[in-house]
Design a protein around this motif. Structure first.
Motif, PDB file in Angstrom:
ATOM      1  N   ASN A 214       1.331  -1.184   0.027  1.00 44.38           N
ATOM      2  CA  ASN A 214      -0.327   0.710   0.230  1.00 44.38           C
ATOM      3  C   ASN A 214       0.519   1.119  -0.358  1.00 44.38           C
ATOM      4  OD1 ASN A 214      -1.876   1.884   0.120  1.00 44.38           O
ATOM      5  ND2 ASN A 214      -2.991   0.539   1.730  1.00 44.38           N
ATOM      6  N   PRO A 215       1.768   1.281  -0.743  1.00 41.00           N
ATOM      7  CA  PRO A 215       2.770   2.362  -1.590  1.00 41.00           C
ATOM      8  C   PRO A 215       1.892   4.276  -0.476  1.00 41.00           C
ATOM      9  CG  PRO A 215       2.154   1.516  -3.216  1.00 41.00           C
ATOM     10  CD  PRO A 215       1.566   1.145  -2.611  1.00 41.00           C
ATOM     11  N   THR A 216       0.685   3.527  -1.650  1.00 36.97           N
ATOM     12  CA  THR A 216      -0.093   5.143  -0.771  1.00 36.97           C
ATOM     13  C   THR A 216      -0.259   5.749   0.623  1.00 36.97           C
ATOM     14  OG1 THR A 216      -1.480   5.240  -3.267  1.00 36.97           O
ATOM     15  CG2 THR A 216      -2.219   6.855  -1.586  1.00 36.97           C
ATOM     16  N   LEU A 217      -0.716   5.043   1.442  1.00 37.05           N
ATOM     17  CA  LEU A 217      -0.664   4.551   2.689  1.00 37.05           C
ATOM     18  C   LEU A 217       0.625   5.120   3.439  1.00 37.05           C
ATOM     19  CD1 LEU A 217      -2.721   5.137   5.327  1.00 37.05           C
ATOM     20  CD2 LEU A 217      -2.613   2.117   5.113  1.00 37.05           C
ATOM     21  N   GLY A 218       1.518   4.168   2.861  1.00 39.38           N
ATOM     22  CA  GLY A 218       2.962   4.716   3.102  1.00 39.38           C
ATOM     23  C   GLY A 218       3.801   5.546   3.014  1.00 39.38           C
ATOM     24  N   LYS A 219       3.337   6.010   2.126  1.00 42.56           N
ATOM     25  CA  LYS A 219       4.047   8.009   1.456  1.00 42.56           C
ATOM     26  C   LYS A 219       3.101   8.449   2.460  1.00 42.56           C
ATOM     27  CE  LYS A 219       4.541  11.092  -2.150  1.00 42.56           C
ATOM     28  NZ  LYS A 219       4.265  11.258  -3.328  1.00 42.56           N
ATOM     29  N   SER A 220       1.696   8.619   2.792  1.00 41.97           N
ATOM     30  CA  SER A 220       1.005   9.475   3.809  1.00 41.97           C
ATOM     31  C   SER A 220       1.664   9.017   4.828  1.00 41.97           C
ATOM     32  CB  SER A 220      -0.080   9.390   3.262  1.00 41.97           C
ATOM     33  OG  SER A 220      -0.988   9.938   4.599  1.00 41.97           O
ATOM     34  N   GLU A 221       1.527   8.226   5.351  1.00 44.37           N
ATOM     35  CA  GLU A 221       2.394   8.613   7.314  1.00 44.37           C
ATOM     36  C   GLU A 221       3.722   8.554   6.766  1.00 44.37           C
ATOM     37  OE1 GLU A 221       0.483   7.463   9.657  1.00 44.37           O
ATOM     38  OE2 GLU A 221      -1.082   7.112   8.778  1.00 44.37           O
ATOM     39  N   PHE A 222       4.813   8.127   6.342  1.00 40.22           N
ATOM     40  CA  PHE A 222       5.889   8.870   6.669  1.00 40.22           C
ATOM     41  C   PHE A 222       6.546   9.799   5.938  1.00 40.22           C
ATOM     42  CE2 PHE A 222      10.000   8.644   5.527  1.00 40.22           C
ATOM     43  CZ  PHE A 222      11.217   7.853   5.049  1.00 40.22           C
TER      44      PHE A 222
END
Length: 477
Positions: A214-222
């Motif tokens: 889930n790169p979208t969520l990962g990017k946002s959280e990062f």
């Protein structure tokens, strides 16, 4: 899990049952020097005592092929498939849950209550993160209900990650820095600015686990955690300090010096990744041979004649097995590598130029952490295979991370599963030639918590059985 939870809850309820039978004012008879229950910071400190076991493990060091066994090779052949996670629930997690349950009723004598709660949340997230990364779906939302819910359900790993992100956010925003120091803090001596940085650093590392699933969520959280501020110096490292005393000594000291076991040698894959490039960290990771240089032991195979052959391989370094050697759990260099990968992925601005800056600095900080000097870092970075290359950047970053987090096996294993780097081979007669992807659930769960166990196994995200070969949610094929 069922029996241990019930046992813990029964013990916890005894003081309440006794006090309800008396007509006297209990506070009059309480001795302040002999408290009847642990304070919030004492519960936190007790949970911290479990931290070294996450890294110093007779099993964990073998999953990413860090160490080979000179004798008794069962662990390097992955003959044990099912592991007990109850220790984490009835130990540190139960202590931290008690702090969170008490909440605002905690005493502020040892420091601001909001900070005690924040640290409990950060540590709870850290322990649960380790548990779910080993087993996948595990109990969480119903795990601490005791008699109320003796057979807790297994939460989806995706839901666990989202809950832990929230927990870290809550901790980060609630921390009070002015006059916020707390007592009994083994790790940071009550420095809440470092706990705040740790919460954000863990948050970024967790977010990076989602790069494939889930790169979208990962990017946002990062990006959110990066903006909030993570480690900025090696002094921020999340490390457990051992002491020169038997009650609080390093695991490897006990194995080598107390028990006299020369069982743990550097693996051939590790030495092969370090020696050809004159990696200065190798002199710390392992002992040099009497003839000079270093030699790794082929993974999964014992030496033929211990008395003769053990001196021919490099054992785990004497510095790492000193009685007071610290255990590094989350570090500045590790975070720099995560930021380098995030820049390469486009999660943070700057592209390859920024990724290279963080990559180079991560290597310098790693060498400084392990050798107390970075004077050899420039020469190492000039090695053709080590110097940042845009086309191979993700592999380089992953390989440097694998080298740096040694000997924290479970973390190295998790990142190897996510990235596939470095490329680790395994003999065909070890686990059918396959590297492990997860740990099997405790055997007693199939009996004591059968319905929840069956539901978890049937819902494996990529199919499979309850063994070492199935994959956790973020370990996307």
């Amino acid at each position: 899990m069922k029996n241990k939870f019930l046992k813990y809850m029964f013990i916890a309820l005894i003081p309440a049952a006794v006090s309800s039978c008396t007509k006297f004012d209990d506070s009059y008879y309480q001795n302040p020097n002999k408290p009847t229950e642990a304070s919030g910071t004492q519960l936190i400190a007790n949970a911290q005592l479990f931290l070294p076991s996450l890294s110093s493990s007779a099993y964990g060091v073998h999953y990413p092929q860090y160490l080979s066994l000179t004798t008794y090779t069962d662990n390097t052949r992955f003959l044990t498939k099912n592991f007990d996670f109850e220790t984490w629930y009835v130990g540190p997690l139960m202590n931290l849950e008690e702090v969170l349950k008490k909440g605002e009723t905690l005493s502020a004598v040892d420091g601001p209550v909001v900070n005690q709660i924040a640290i409990a949340k950060i540590l709870k997230a850290f322990f649960l993160w380790n548990v779910t990364d080993r087993w996948g779906d595990v109990p969480m939302s119903e795990a601490f209900k005791g008699i109320e819910i003796p057979n807790p359900k297994y939460d989806k790993q995706e839901d666990i990650y989202k809950a832990l992100f929230k927990l870290l956010d809550e901790a980060n925003t609630s921390i009070v820095l002015t006059n916020g120091t707390i007592k009994n803090d083994i790790i940071y001596k009550g420095d809440m600015s470092k706990w705040k940085k740790l919460a954000n650093s863990i948050h970024m590392l967790m977010a990076l686990r989602l790069s494939k699933v889930n790169p979208t969520l990962g990017k946002s959280e990062f990006a959110k955690a990066y903006q909030a501020g993570g480690f900025s110096t090696m002094k921020d490292n999340f490390s457990y300090p051992h002491l020169n005393q038997a009650a609080n000594q390093n695991f490897w000291y006990n194995s080598f010096s107390t028990l006299g076991r020369k069982w743990y040698a550097l693996s051939k894959p590790l030495v092969d990744q370090m020696a050809p490039f004159n990696d200065p960290r190798l002199s710390v990771y392992g002992d040099s041979l009497a003839t000079g240089g270093y030699a790794g032991l082929e993974f999964g195979k014992a030496v033929p004649n211990p008395d003769v052959d053990i001196p021919k391989v490099s054992l785990l370094g004497s510095k790492l097995r000193a009685q007071d050697a610290p255990v590094h759990l989350t570090t500045y260099a590790q975070l720099l590598l995560a930021q380098a990968e995030a820049a390469k992925l486009g999660w943070l601005p700057g592209g390859d130029a920024q990724a290279k800056t963080w990559y180079d600095e991560a290597i310098k900080q790693s060498i400084l952490q392990w050798t107390d000097s970075d004077e050899k870092a420039e020469a190492y970075l000039e090695e053709t295979a080590i110097a940042y290359q845009p086309a191979k950047a993700l592999e380089q970053i992953a390989t440097q991370r694998w080298i740096h987090v040694f000997p924290y096996g479970y973390e190295g294993w998790a990142e190897w599963r996510r990235t596939g780097f470095p490329k680790l081979m395994i003999a065909s007669d070890i686990n059918n030639g396959k590297m492990p992807r997860r740990d099997g659930y405790p055997v007693n769960e199939a009996v004591n918590n059968k319905a929840s166990y069956d539901a978890a196994v049937s819902a494996f995200p990529y199919g499979g059985e309850d063994n070492l070969d199935s994959r956790v949610w973020w370990d996307k094929p």
